[in-house]
Design an enzyme around this catalytic site. Structure first.
Site, mmCIF file in Angstrom:
data_model
loop_
_atom_site.group_PDB
_atom_site.id
_atom_site.type_symbol
_atom_site.label_atom_id
_atom_site.label_comp_id
_atom_site.label_asym_id
_atom_site.label_seq_id
_atom_site.Cartn_x
_atom_site.Cartn_y
_atom_site.Cartn_z
ATOM 1 N N LYS A 6 -11.724 49.358 116.448
ATOM 2 C CA LYS A 6 -11.353 50.263 115.353
ATOM 3 C C LYS A 6 -12.410 51.354 115.299
ATOM 4 O O LYS A 6 -13.534 51.167 115.773
ATOM 5 C CB LYS A 6 -11.309 49.505 114.028
ATOM 6 C CG LYS A 6 -10.504 50.186 112.939
ATOM 7 C CD LYS A 6 -9.007 49.980 113.124
ATOM 8 C CE LYS A 6 -8.202 50.820 112.138
ATOM 9 N NZ LYS A 6 -6.782 50.474 112.165
ATOM 10 N N ASP A 50 -4.642 56.022 112.149
ATOM 11 C CA ASP A 50 -4.697 55.106 111.003
ATOM 12 C C ASP A 50 -4.692 56.042 109.794
ATOM 13 O O ASP A 50 -4.295 57.217 109.904
ATOM 14 C CB ASP A 50 -5.952 54.214 111.062
ATOM 15 C CG ASP A 50 -5.942 53.110 109.992
ATOM 16 O OD1 ASP A 50 -5.148 52.176 110.126
ATOM 17 O OD2 ASP A 50 -6.706 53.202 109.015
HETATM 18 P P1 NAP Z 1 -1.884 57.123 105.140
HETATM 19 O O1 NAP Z 1 -0.732 57.741 105.857
HETATM 20 O O2 NAP Z 1 -3.135 57.866 105.031
HETATM 21 O O3 NAP Z 1 -1.355 56.713 103.682
HETATM 22 C C1 NAP Z 1 -2.103 55.982 102.776
HETATM 23 C C2 NAP Z 1 -1.373 56.056 101.455
HETATM 24 O O4 NAP Z 1 -1.944 55.158 100.531
HETATM 25 C C3 NAP Z 1 -1.442 57.440 100.811
HETATM 26 O O5 NAP Z 1 -0.241 57.676 100.131
HETATM 27 C C4 NAP Z 1 -2.596 57.278 99.827
HETATM 28 O O6 NAP Z 1 -2.540 58.187 98.720
HETATM 29 C C5 NAP Z 1 -2.333 55.876 99.358
HETATM 30 N N1 NAP Z 1 -3.510 55.236 98.781
HETATM 31 C C6 NAP Z 1 -4.736 55.085 99.325
HETATM 32 N N2 NAP Z 1 -5.532 54.414 98.493
HETATM 33 C C7 NAP Z 1 -4.784 54.130 97.405
HETATM 34 C C8 NAP Z 1 -5.040 53.448 96.198
HETATM 35 N N3 NAP Z 1 -6.230 52.915 95.949
HETATM 36 N N4 NAP Z 1 -4.023 53.336 95.298
HETATM 37 C C9 NAP Z 1 -2.805 53.868 95.545
HETATM 38 N N5 NAP Z 1 -2.509 54.526 96.679
HETATM 39 C C10 NAP Z 1 -3.492 54.653 97.584
HETATM 40 O O7 NAP Z 1 -2.257 55.707 105.808
HETATM 41 P P2 NAP Z 1 -1.306 54.709 106.555
HETATM 42 O O8 NAP Z 1 -1.357 55.014 108.013
HETATM 43 O O9 NAP Z 1 -0.001 54.631 105.862
HETATM 44 O O10 NAP Z 1 -2.135 53.342 106.388
HETATM 45 C C11 NAP Z 1 -2.093 52.597 105.191
HETATM 46 C C12 NAP Z 1 -2.669 51.207 105.425
HETATM 47 O O11 NAP Z 1 -1.971 50.576 106.511
HETATM 48 C C13 NAP Z 1 -4.146 51.173 105.842
HETATM 49 O O12 NAP Z 1 -4.700 49.967 105.364
HETATM 50 C C14 NAP Z 1 -4.066 51.099 107.363
HETATM 51 O O13 NAP Z 1 -5.241 50.544 107.942
HETATM 52 C C15 NAP Z 1 -2.885 50.179 107.520
HETATM 53 N N6 NAP Z 1 -2.225 50.241 108.817
HETATM 54 C C16 NAP Z 1 -1.730 51.415 109.291
HETATM 55 C C17 NAP Z 1 -1.079 51.433 110.519
HETATM 56 C C18 NAP Z 1 -0.453 52.685 111.061
HETATM 57 O O14 NAP Z 1 0.206 52.612 112.109
HETATM 58 N N7 NAP Z 1 -0.559 53.822 110.391
HETATM 59 C C19 NAP Z 1 -0.964 50.260 111.268
HETATM 60 C C20 NAP Z 1 -1.451 49.072 110.737
HETATM 61 C C21 NAP Z 1 -2.074 49.076 109.512
HETATM 62 P P3 NAP Z 1 -3.054 59.704 98.821
HETATM 63 O O15 NAP Z 1 -1.898 60.456 99.401
HETATM 64 O O16 NAP Z 1 -3.370 60.057 97.424
HETATM 65 O O17 NAP Z 1 -4.246 59.678 99.727
#
Ligand code: NAP
Length: 474
Positions: A155, A195
């Site tokens: 990571k 991510d």
């Molecule tokens: P992202 O596109 O950056 O989206 C994150 C979302 O969560 C945004 O809407 C953000 O709001 C919101 N958020 C963050 N902190 C928050 C909180 N404390 N309370 C409420 N909303 C909150 O990220 P993502 O890729 O979807 O990833 C989200 C999670 O999934 C992470 O834990 C990541 O490690 C995991 N993950 C992602 C992938 C992938 O393929 N993308 C794969 C496996 C796991 P804002 O818009 O206000 O920032």
């Protein structure tokens, strides 16, 4: 036992006491050894709370495996797996649009390459630090193993906040980061992906700089690429779609389905949006989603095109959803888990579902929780849910669809092939089913039927530890 146990070595609570009484000296010695291993992790990695939490959860699951196969202890497989193969930290200097110099810190933790090249995303967020990257990298080892694909665990990221930055600033930052990172990655070495904070725009800038520096169009060096420059169909959707398939399989195993079920999804980023899309296709109704400013409730079911328009196209706040839907409301206090639902999918960030949230979900009749984010449920909250009979799908299994599809992207890059959407989605759906049953059957085999947390940890650990053993002491 649950991942909330304070001590990692017991297998937990009443059951631990029962096992200790049943098996006498052997159980005590396993516990002591696991305790020593965990204490050693604490001592060598101070002030890395999230990493400790992730290690505690995995070690807390392994007692039954070790009782059956003490060779893992003799070979120090646990100690080895808790120590990253390599950790890289570096300065990322860049200039913002006003000409001011900015300094960020880049991190890449190459945790384990027993199964294949290191694989795991890059996160751009102000909260990024070594402990968070290590927790994510540690989880990634087992997640990648659960997919059955030939990929190791890693990571990375930087404490850079892309929010409010212009495209030009994001490009300069990505170019500076890659100017150091390029020497550590490659198709056969380490293959980063996106991510939080790193989507296709960022992967494009990173890949462009990698290509420029190395003078190689090495598509397999990064995944999450755009379709016209080496990307794979369904990668953007994969984590969210995979989560929905996993949740559907959890319900199917209980002889029921998503049809007509009310669903709450936290976050409104990449994982959340595509989880909502697939849940709707599978017959569920998502009534709430959120961002860092609060959550939106739309009892009629969220209008996904509008969510995409707000969050993907305009990079705006989710509250603006309510400007277009009169029946929806935006809530800035309380928690999204206050919204009654039968299925809860935390898809925002680590430790977002607290013990209070878990009690509320139980009170409101929630049937399953499946993690889209990495470690979004606090350990005590997992305990509350499991003890109340809510089926719980841990992130390292439930959100593995993203990295599995990244591995499919690597396969297509290696063979210079491009698969259709339908074929790729079918592969993803099969992979998620396989992951579910790998966890379920392992839990059953080790005497903890239905405990997907332990099933995932044991199955993932075993695959990696066996490969490490086969490769010798390296
Ligand atoms: P992202 O596109 O950056 O989206 C994150 C979302 O969560 C945004 O809407 C953000 O709001 C919101 N958020 C963050 N902190 C928050 C909180 N404390 N309370 C409420 N909303 C909150 O990220 P993502 O890729 O979807 O990833 C989200 C999670 O999934 C992470 O834990 C990541 O490690 C995991 N993950 C992602 C992938 C992938 O393929 N993308 C794969 C496996 C796991 P804002 O818009 O206000 O920032």
């Amino acid at each position: 036992m649950h991942r909330g146990a304070h001590r990692p070595y017991t297998g937990g609570g009443d059951e631990a006491v029962r096992c200790a009484a049943d098996t006498g000296r052997m159980q005590v010695s396993t516990q002591e050894t696991l305790e020593r291993i965990f204490d050693d992790v604490l001592r060598r990695n101070p002030a890395e709370a999230e990493f400790h939490q992730a290690v505690r959860e995995v070690l807390g699951s392994l007692a039954p495996l070790i009782e059956k196969h003490p060779g893992y202890l003799e070979r120090k497989s646990l100690e080895r797996i808790c120590e990253p193969e390599r950790q890289i930290m570096f300065r990322v200097p860049w200039q913002d649009d006003t000409g001011e110099v900015q300094i960020n810190r880049g991190v890449r933790v190459e945790f384990n390459s027993a199964l294949g090249p290191y694989k795991g995303g890059l996160r751009f967020h102000p909260s990024v630090n070594l402990g968070i990257v290590k927790f994510l990298g540690f989880e990634q080892i087992f997640k990648n193993a659960l997919t059955g694909m030939p990929i190791g665990g890693a990571k990375g990221g930087a404490d850079f906040d892309p929010k409010g930055r212009s495209d030009a600033e994001v490009m300069r930052f990505c170019q500076s980061l890659m100017t150091e990172l390029y020497r550590h990655i490659g198709e056969y070495t380490d293959v980063p992906a996106g991510d939080t904070g790193v989507g296709q725009r960022e992967i494009g800038f990173l890949f462009g700089q990698y290509k420029r520096i190395t003078n190689r169009y090495e598509s397999g060096a990064l995944t999450g690429k755009g379709m016209s420059w080496g990307g794979a169909r369904v990668r953007t959707e994969a984590t969210g779609y995979g989560l929905a398939f996993f949740a559907a399989e959890m319900l199917k195993a209980q002889k029921t389905s998503l049809e007509g079920r009310s669903v709450v999804v936290s976050g409104s980023g990449n994982v959340a949006i595509y989880a909502i899309e697939k849940i709707h296709e599978l017959g569920g109704k998502v009534v709430a989603c959120s961002d860092t400013d609060g959550y939106v409730v739309d009892e009629n079911g969220l209008n996904l095109e509008l969510v995409k328009d707000v969050k993907e196209r305009h990079r705006d706040r989710i509250s603006t959803y309510c400007d277009h839907v009169s029946t929806a409301r935006h809530v800035t206090d309380g928690s999204i888990w206050d919204v009654p639902c039968q299925v809860a999918l935390p898809c925002a960030t680590q430790n977002e579902l607290t013990i209070d949230g878990a009690y509320t979900l139980v009170k409101n009749g929630c049937e399953i929780v499946a993690e889209g984010a990495n470690m979004p449920t606090m350990p005590e909250a997992v305990t509350v849910l499991q003890e109340a009979g809510v089926r719980f799908g841990p992130g390292k299994a439930a959100n593995a669809g993203g990295v599995a599809t990244s591995a499919l992207e690597m396969q297509q890059n290696a063979s210079r092939d491009s698969w259709t959407h339908d074929y790729t989605e079918e592969r993803l759906s099969e992979l998620m089913r396989d992951i579910y049953w790998r966890c379920e059957e392992t839990a059953e085999e080790y005497g903890m039927p239905q405990d997907l947390v332990r099933g995932a940890n044991i199955a993932g650990f075993k695959r990696v530890a066996d490969a490490m053993h086969a490769l010798g002491l390296v």
